[in-house]
Design a protein around this motif. Sequence first.
Motif, PDB file in Angstrom:
ATOM      1  N   UNK A   1       0.803  -1.233   0.000  1.00 34.85           N
ATOM      2  CA  UNK A   1       0.000   0.000   0.000  1.00 34.85           C
ATOM      3  C   UNK A   1       0.829   1.273   0.000  1.00 34.85           C
ATOM      4  N   UNK A   2       2.108   1.182   0.388  1.00 35.18           N
ATOM      5  CA  UNK A   2       2.952   2.376   0.343  1.00 35.18           C
ATOM      6  C   UNK A   2       3.249   2.799  -1.090  1.00 35.18           C
ATOM      7  N   UNK A   3       3.128   1.865  -2.046  1.00 35.94           N
ATOM      8  CA  UNK A   3       3.320   2.202  -3.458  1.00 35.94           C
ATOM      9  C   UNK A   3       2.030   2.746  -4.075  1.00 35.94           C
ATOM     10  N   UNK A   4       0.932   2.017  -3.883  1.00 31.81           N
ATOM     11  CA  UNK A   4      -0.333   2.462  -4.455  1.00 31.81           C
ATOM     12  C   UNK A   4      -0.820   3.744  -3.789  1.00 31.81           C
ATOM     13  N   UNK A   5      -0.520   3.911  -2.505  1.00 37.66           N
ATOM     14  CA  UNK A   5      -0.931   5.122  -1.802  1.00 37.66           C
ATOM     15  C   UNK A   5      -0.193   6.359  -2.273  1.00 37.66           C
ATOM     16  N   UNK A   6       0.869   6.153  -3.069  1.00 33.01           N
ATOM     17  CA  UNK A   6       1.641   7.268  -3.598  1.00 33.01           C
ATOM     18  C   UNK A   6       1.489   7.438  -5.103  1.00 33.01           C
ATOM     19  N   UNK A   7       1.459   6.346  -5.843  1.00 35.61           N
ATOM     20  CA  UNK A   7       1.557   6.453  -7.303  1.00 35.61           C
ATOM     21  C   UNK A   7       0.372   5.881  -8.066  1.00 35.61           C
ATOM     22  N   UNK A   8      -0.675   5.466  -7.389  1.00 31.49           N
ATOM     23  CA  UNK A   8      -1.856   4.943  -8.085  1.00 31.49           C
ATOM     24  C   UNK A   8      -2.789   6.104  -8.445  1.00 31.49           C
ATOM     25  N   UNK A   9      -3.397   6.106  -9.621  1.00 31.06           N
ATOM     26  CA  UNK A   9      -4.336   7.175  -9.991  1.00 31.06           C
ATOM     27  C   UNK A   9      -5.689   7.064  -9.293  1.00 31.06           C
ATOM     28  N   UNK A  10      -5.824   6.106  -8.391  1.00 34.29           N
ATOM     29  CA  UNK A  10      -7.013   5.963  -7.545  1.00 34.29           C
ATOM     30  C   UNK A  10      -8.303   5.733  -8.318  1.00 34.29           C
ATOM     31  N   UNK A  11      -8.374   4.652  -9.106  1.00 34.98           N
ATOM     32  CA  UNK A  11      -9.652   4.336  -9.754  1.00 34.98           C
ATOM     33  C   UNK A  11     -10.748   4.014  -8.745  1.00 34.98           C
TER      34      UNK A  11
END
Length: 492
Positions: free
Chosen positions: A99-109
Amino acid sequence: MGNITGFMEQQRVQVNYRDPIERTKDWREIAKLPSEEVIRQQASRCMDCAIPFCQDGSELAGMTTGCPVYNLIPEWNDLVYKGRWREAYMRLSRTNPFPEFTGRACPAPCEGGCVASLATESVTIKNIERAIIDKAFEEGWVQPQVPHHRTGKKVAIIGSGPAGLSSATSLNQQGHQVTVFEQADRVGGLLTYGIPKTKIEQHVVDRRVKLLEEEGIQFVTNTKIGKEISINQLNKDYDAVLLCIGSTRPRDLTITGRNNQGIYYAMEYLHQNTKSLLDSNLTDGKFINAEGKDVIVIGGGDTATDCISTAIRQNCRSLVQFDIYPVRPKKRAKHNPWPQYPVIHKVDTGQKEAMEIFGKEPRAFATTAQEFIGNEKGELTGVKSSNIRTVHKDNGEKIRKVIPGTEKIWPAQLVLLAIGFQGPETHWMDQTNITLNQQSNIKVKRDTFQTDEEGIFTAGDAHVGASLIVWAIQEGKEAALECHNYLMGNRT
């Protein structure tokens, strides 16, 4: 939910971004989370909705909406609102290994499918996710999970990007001995060399890799398949092989003047800059430098934005971004209803920086490059463009037509091509039965992740084409399960 009227009582509060002018002077992370109090208030905006569209990733109208890793979003939102952070972390870690990766670099679909957006604005799911994992690391709750038993089976994973790390984690927890091979000199793949450190600082990647090593996963860097070691040799030495090599062949723009010096692929540009930054803080000069140059970035996605941020930090003289699409509407169009991902006008961090530095919007919308112009030495001096009109046919096909009389010459000594990718590298496939499908991705059998070569699997962008980090993580999880079943004889 703990506060069923929270979405009416609290307004959406985004992350705090460092001042655009100040942050362009360094390469540190630009996004800072709000206070714990504000994060808890934001979590209270999660509604008591009947069907949480946010936590079920799907494709609608060709775009992702909802969470592909099936995060239990309403559950950990409620726990955060109540201040039960450790339980929120336990809930989050059930579905998302990173989650430390998605919480920073995911466009949040996930936020595109948030029911609260029908009433006001979506919940800041991405920020809350990052807040949970950041607090978990701060409190020491994130500890290596060493498997209690070993199966005696060995698995080789090729590629250490999101899909490779995800599959490695899953297979290691199943008790298999996992070795991850990476062609670069550092582990992380896209996370290390594809995404600028302004989004994910390297210590965030290294921290997770260290945990994986402590859990028993082995990493071998500077090893390119087909060069230092063959795929056939790996297939002999290991009980299974998993290909997580990404979709790394960039799309080219073969127009007049393409051979002029000064035209580079975006990933080549980003990789070299990050490597030099990590190796020497850019003192070795081993990177493509935009300093003092007129830069044109061709492409409209996240990679193009990353090129903008990088060129600005290198002190480019001017910057323009060619976006083939027209300006999007400020609100959802009728043909883009919820819960589809909202196709609306956005100003990303890179464009915001460019606006502050140069005083204007860097994007030239509905614009396409028609010719690269060079001097007698073969050096790039400019780009000729035209405006285009996009026609949508009844079958969904898009046809783009050049508008006569809209030609324009832009000065440029550096052009960066960020127009997508066309599949994985294939040079290593010659001595195998592995083939590509019609989409130029690695072909698999039926509904599995296994290739036409016995015992060799694939996942991530190499399997489905260039996509989101969060899809790569889920692909890694699912491919690991297929590989595990194969190893244990649970599936033929």
